[in-house]
Design a protein around this motif. Structure first.
Motif, mmCIF file in Angstrom:
data_model
loop_
_atom_site.group_PDB
_atom_site.id
_atom_site.type_symbol
_atom_site.label_atom_id
_atom_site.label_comp_id
_atom_site.label_asym_id
_atom_site.label_seq_id
_atom_site.Cartn_x
_atom_site.Cartn_y
_atom_site.Cartn_z
ATOM 1 N N PHE A 1 1.805 7.819 16.819
ATOM 2 C CA PHE A 1 2.791 6.747 16.846
ATOM 3 C C PHE A 1 2.996 6.269 18.280
ATOM 4 C CE2 PHE A 1 3.773 9.778 13.510
ATOM 5 C CZ PHE A 1 3.807 8.967 12.391
ATOM 6 N N PRO A 2 3.177 4.962 18.483
ATOM 7 C CA PRO A 2 3.478 4.466 19.826
ATOM 8 C C PRO A 2 4.868 4.921 20.279
ATOM 9 C CG PRO A 2 2.919 2.659 18.314
ATOM 10 C CD PRO A 2 3.065 3.894 17.498
ATOM 11 N N VAL A 3 4.989 5.169 21.555
ATOM 12 C CA VAL A 3 6.279 5.453 22.178
ATOM 13 C C VAL A 3 6.538 4.317 23.159
ATOM 14 C CG1 VAL A 3 7.585 7.031 23.657
ATOM 15 C CG2 VAL A 3 6.010 7.951 21.929
ATOM 16 N N VAL A 4 7.647 3.608 22.969
ATOM 17 C CA VAL A 4 8.003 2.470 23.811
ATOM 18 C C VAL A 4 9.439 2.668 24.287
ATOM 19 C CG1 VAL A 4 8.292 -0.041 23.921
ATOM 20 C CG2 VAL A 4 6.445 0.948 22.527
ATOM 21 N N ASN A 5 9.628 2.641 25.591
ATOM 22 C CA ASN A 5 10.951 2.855 26.181
ATOM 23 C C ASN A 5 11.592 4.161 25.690
ATOM 24 O OD1 ASN A 5 10.923 0.466 27.716
ATOM 25 N ND2 ASN A 5 11.587 -0.710 25.927
ATOM 26 N N GLY A 6 10.760 5.189 25.488
ATOM 27 C CA GLY A 6 11.254 6.499 25.075
ATOM 28 C C GLY A 6 11.506 6.665 23.590
ATOM 29 N N ASP A 7 11.258 5.618 22.817
ATOM 30 C CA ASP A 7 11.502 5.673 21.372
ATOM 31 C C ASP A 7 10.190 5.626 20.593
ATOM 32 O OD1 ASP A 7 14.345 5.631 21.570
ATOM 33 O OD2 ASP A 7 14.277 3.454 21.863
ATOM 34 N N ILE A 8 10.130 6.410 19.504
ATOM 35 C CA ILE A 8 8.971 6.337 18.604
ATOM 36 C C ILE A 8 9.110 5.056 17.796
ATOM 37 C CG2 ILE A 8 7.713 7.464 16.740
ATOM 38 C CD1 ILE A 8 9.075 10.092 17.575
ATOM 39 N N MET A 9 8.055 4.271 17.749
ATOM 40 C CA MET A 9 8.070 3.019 17.006
ATOM 41 C C MET A 9 7.827 3.285 15.519
ATOM 42 S SD MET A 9 8.754 0.490 19.062
ATOM 43 C CE MET A 9 10.027 1.632 19.593
ATOM 44 N N LEU A 10 8.926 3.381 14.776
ATOM 45 C CA LEU A 10 8.897 3.557 13.331
ATOM 46 C C LEU A 10 9.678 2.429 12.682
ATOM 47 C CD1 LEU A 10 9.693 7.390 13.141
ATOM 48 C CD2 LEU A 10 7.483 6.310 12.688
ATOM 49 N N GLY A 11 9.315 2.098 11.457
ATOM 50 C CA GLY A 11 10.063 1.097 10.712
ATOM 51 C C GLY A 11 11.450 1.615 10.348
ATOM 52 N N THR A 12 12.313 0.714 9.969
ATOM 53 C CA THR A 12 13.704 1.057 9.644
ATOM 54 C C THR A 12 13.802 2.200 8.637
ATOM 55 O OG1 THR A 12 14.360 -1.222 10.084
ATOM 56 C CG2 THR A 12 15.887 0.115 8.782
#
Length: 141
Positions: A103-114
């Motif tokens: 999973f991508p990590v962007v700005n410290g967050d895992i990019m997951l759907g809602t």
């Protein structure tokens, strides 16, 4: 590039035990200090799997039922002749789903759907002690 490795250890009930690991994976990403990169979630073993679903009771039930329809547990499997452990279906199910997801990590967050959670599935036919490897790679700045 920085590489950070963490582990999740837990016991399962077996028989398609589906466990939401989103929160502990998120915790490992936060502990890594990595702001932008990728996180790999890997389940060692040939009767375990990692995937995503909307983790709610109805869908958890539906996933178990779908796996039973696709790869029935009560069928004969040639694997049973080798070890006599009755878990041929467990290996087939795990190989169809796969043992890892990234999973991508962007700005410290895992990019997951809602409504998307990361799940571990123990497909073996008995309870097990499991370890999941979580590896975060990327930049800290």
């Amino acid at each position: 590039m920085v590489v950070f490795t963490g582990y999740l250890d837990f016991d399962t009930k077996g028989d398609t035990d589906i466990i939401d690991v989103t929160s502990p994976v998120t915790g490992i990403v936060a502990s890594s200090g990595i702001k932008d990169g990728i996180v790999l979630v890997f389940a060692p073993g040939s009767t375990a799997a990692i995937t995503t679903i909307e983790y709610e009771p109805g869908l958890v039930f539906d996933l178990r039922e779908a796996l039973e329809r696709l790869v029935p547990g009560d069928m004969y499997y040639k694997h049973h002749e080798r070890w006599h452990d009755g878990n041929g279906h467990s290996h087939i199910r795990a190989s169809l789903i796969g043992q890892s997801r990234s999973f991508p990590v962007v700005n410290g967050d895992i990019m997951l759907g809602t409504w998307q959670q990361i799940i571990f599935i123990d497909l073996d036919n008995r309870p097990r002690s499991r370890r999941v490897l979580v590896q975060v790679c990327g930049e800290t700045v």
